[in-house]
Design a protein around this motif. Structure first.
Motif, short mmCIF file in Angstrom:
data_model
loop_
_atom_site.label_atom_id
_atom_site.label_comp_id
_atom_site.label_asym_id
_atom_site.label_seq_id
_atom_site.Cartn_x
_atom_site.Cartn_y
_atom_site.Cartn_z
N ARG A 1 8.11 5.93 5.56
CA ARG A 1 8.67 7.28 5.58
C ARG A 1 8.39 8.06 4.30
O ARG A 1 8.28 9.29 4.34
N PHE B 1 4.94 0.59 14.27
CA PHE B 1 5.81 0.27 13.13
C PHE B 1 6.65 -0.98 13.37
O PHE B 1 6.70 -1.87 12.52
N TRP C 1 10.27 0.22 6.28
CA TRP C 1 10.62 1.53 6.85
C TRP C 1 10.56 2.62 5.78
O TRP C 1 9.99 3.69 6.00
#
Length: 489
Positions: A462, A424, A458
């Motif tokens: 998620r 990531f 991010w």
């Protein structure tokens, strides 16, 4: 919010499409596309590094007069507010003292670049109001030997900030000339007020102060509305962030909205080829719009961004989504069940708050080392001087088109493709850096956009949906646009 924290049903298994770009010819096309994109990026960086910022704004003298004048009016009105509100404003938007020093630097740059007499006069007023009267008086001595109107400006500055006694008749005569010379605003009012003070003309001083106080009050009301809107987002969003952090300890997928689009369900090689080809064609379309003869049509401006992104979207659908059995909604998590709206709100508000906190930290850190962005980076002529139609088109670009197309390109395609080969952190850092570089800003602008790109990557990873990042992106652009309009329009 309780019903919005349920478990997401697993998506049907997706099959990875074969590579349609494996031939030698396709590799050559990819290399040519990459070279074109690199040349465009290089040209953008070269432009940012070599073209003087003042050359990017039409009529920079009028633009800076408006910007600095409104900024000084807002600061004067801020001094009349309660101390707690003054401290809150300075904490959120920066030190007033620092902003005044920046205004002096901006005018020094403008005077050096243009040698404009009115800009010299405004610079002298700024410096004298900042406590540099002696330096200003020494400087204006040299104006007496220059062509008109500099000798007249020298007499004004000496009369307003010097030690010689000023007669009432002289003030009345100069006020008429001053009104015809300097456009109405902070600079003309400040100089006129100083002359009235020196001559003891209390009636004139009161007459000068009343309209300025009304204008400053309206200006501060606008800015206060935006300030408290941002503060609301920070408070509510911080609570949302705390909720996410607390729940992730027991449920890592607490903000999952859709089946994961990261890593993407297509091969990295295919995704890279689509990004290179689509990006290159989009760059060519953009260049064609820039080089075409100017057409005074808002319709052309409206369709420019969608048309530039259309090749990438078509290639992505044909070669990435359709072979994997996906449509646009499933690929980027656009379909949200009603039960998941609470989760969507929490993820979005948390992302907005994290973005505002990050920008505040970046601004505070760089202010301490006296690094700032140039004022021309956030001055937008359409937002300030444009007609109602031009303003509407600009807001449509910033608040709708940019969030939708940029999030699909940089997060939905680029970041998701990079996640095949990278974890990531490097995937988010690289995709966000390319996103920031494409904007062509200076250091502060680059860091701000880079931080936003990391956050939006991010939240996509998620949640499995681009929607939180798109809404956060649109909110960020909305705040910037409204700030420019509230201060300058």
């Amino acid at each position: 919010m309780g019903t919005g924290m349920g478990t997401i049903a697993p998506e049907p298994a997706l099959h990875r499409p074969a590579n349609p770009f494996g031939s030698s010819f396709s590799h050559a096309v990819s290399l040519i596309s990459a070279a074109l994109l690199l040349s465009v990026f290089g040209s953008l960086l070269w432009f940012s590094a070599t073209v003087p910022p003042l050359n990017r704004v039409e009529e920079p003298d009028q633009a800076l007069d408006l910007m600095v004048g409104r900024m000084m009016e807002a600061q004067e009105e801020l001094r009349r507010l309660p101390p707690w509100q003054q401290r809150l404003t300075e904490w959120m938007v920066g030190s007033n003292d620092y902003e005044r020093l920046l205004a002096i630097q901006w005018y020094q740059e403008l005077v050096e670049a243009t040698d404009d007499p009115l800009s010299k006069l405004r610079l002298a007023i700024l410096q004298a109001e900042e406590g540099q009267e002696q330096d200003v008086l020494a400087e204006v001595q040299t104006w007496r030997e220059l062509p008109a109107p500099m000798p007249l400006y020298a007499r004004w500055i000496e009369a307003a900030y010097g030690s010689e006694e000023l007669k009432h008749d002289e003030t009345a005569e100069w006020q008429e000339v001053l009104t015809d010379t300097l456009p109405d605003g902070w600079f003309s009012r400040t100089l006129a007020s100083r002359l009235a003070q020196r001559s003891g003309d209390g009636d004139l001083l009161v007459a000068l102060e009343k309209p300025v106080e009304r204008r400053g009050s309206r200006l501060q009301d606008r800015l206060n509305g935006l300030l408290f809107a941002e503060l609301f987002c920070v408070i509510v969003g911080s609570l949302a962030l705390a909720t996410i952090i607390r729940r992730r300890k027991v449920r890592p997928d607490c903000i999952r909205l859709a089946g994961s689009g990261v890593p993407a369900p297509w091969a990295a090689e295919v995704g890279t080829a689509v990004l290179l080809r689509g990006g290159a064609m989009g760059a060519l379309i953009t260049i064609a719009f820039l080089l075409a003869p100017p057409i005074d049509s808002l319709l052309i401006k409206v369709v420019a961004i969608p048309l530039a992104n259309l090749p990438l979207l078509i290639l992505a659908y044909v070669h990435l989504l359709k072979p994997a059995g996906l449509d646009i909604r499933r690929a980027f998590g656009f379909h949200i069940d009603r039960a998941d709206l609470g989760r969507l709100a929490v993820a979005t508000l948390g992302t907005i708050a994290a973005g505002l906190w990050g920008e505040w930290v970046i601004g505070q850190a760089l202010e301490r080392v006296e690094i700032t962005n140039h004022w021309t980076e956030w001055f937008d002529a359409d937002l300030v001087w444009g007609t109602g139609a031009a303003l509407t088109v600009s807001l449509l670009e910033y608040i709708v088109f940019a969030p939708v197309f940029e999030e699909i390109a940089f997060r939905g395609l680029l970041f998701a493709t990079l996640r095949h080969r990278l974890s990531f952190a490097p995937a988010a850092l690289v995709s966000a850096a390319m996103f920031a570089a494409a904007h062509g800003y200076g250091l502060i602008g680059f860091l701000s956009v880079w931080w936003s790109g990391i956050l939006w990557a991010w939240v996509y990873e998620r949640t499995g949906s681009l929607l939180p990042g798109m809404v956060a992106h649109a909110t960020n652009n909305l705040f910037v646009s409204l700030t420019v309009m509230a201060l300058l329009r």
